[in-house]
Motif scaffolding. Sequence first.
Motif, mmCIF file in Angstrom:
data_model
loop_
_atom_site.group_PDB
_atom_site.id
_atom_site.type_symbol
_atom_site.label_atom_id
_atom_site.label_comp_id
_atom_site.label_asym_id
_atom_site.label_seq_id
_atom_site.Cartn_x
_atom_site.Cartn_y
_atom_site.Cartn_z
ATOM 1 N N GLN A 15 -22.403 -9.909 21.159
ATOM 2 C CA GLN A 15 -21.390 -10.776 21.764
ATOM 3 C C GLN A 15 -20.146 -10.792 20.883
ATOM 4 N N ASP A 16 -18.989 -10.954 21.519
ATOM 5 C CA ASP A 16 -17.735 -11.126 20.786
ATOM 6 C C ASP A 16 -17.519 -12.604 20.539
ATOM 7 N N GLU A 17 -17.097 -12.946 19.336
ATOM 8 C CA GLU A 17 -16.876 -14.338 18.946
ATOM 9 C C GLU A 17 -15.444 -14.514 18.455
ATOM 10 N N MET A 18 -14.764 -15.555 18.943
ATOM 11 C CA MET A 18 -13.422 -15.876 18.490
ATOM 12 C C MET A 18 -13.532 -16.868 17.337
ATOM 13 N N GLN A 19 -13.030 -16.452 16.176
ATOM 14 C CA GLN A 19 -13.122 -17.282 14.978
ATOM 15 C C GLN A 19 -11.837 -17.189 14.177
ATOM 16 N N LYS A 20 -11.578 -18.220 13.380
ATOM 17 C CA LYS A 20 -10.480 -18.163 12.416
ATOM 18 C C LYS A 20 -10.869 -17.195 11.309
ATOM 19 N N VAL A 21 -9.873 -16.643 10.627
ATOM 20 C CA VAL A 21 -10.146 -15.756 9.505
ATOM 21 C C VAL A 21 -10.871 -16.512 8.395
ATOM 22 N N SER A 22 -10.569 -17.802 8.245
ATOM 23 C CA SER A 22 -11.174 -18.609 7.176
ATOM 24 C C SER A 22 -12.574 -19.128 7.524
ATOM 25 N N ASP A 23 -13.018 -18.990 8.775
ATOM 26 C CA ASP A 23 -14.361 -19.453 9.154
ATOM 27 C C ASP A 23 -15.443 -18.599 8.485
#
Length: 85
Positions: A15-23
């Motif tokens: 699955q593709d996940e949308m996350q912040k770079v800092s997560d």
Amino acid sequence: MPIYAYKCASCGFAQDEMQKVSDTPLTVCPSCGQAAYAKQVTAAGFALKGTGWYATDFKGGGKPAETKVEAPSPACGTGACPACN
């Protein structure tokens, strides 16, 4: 926000996940619950094409100035040059 590809090594769920770079990266698979969910290495989602986007789009800020080609001056003594008038 970047989109990262994840895949579970245990069940194969991807699955593709949308996350912040800092997560922090996800580790628990949402399908089977195992701690085998890992980020995948993927290609960039864009490509730079052409002869050079920097040189043509951003470097000068506009089109190059046109050079004006003037006709050669007439020979002196013909009455057409500025010195004869």
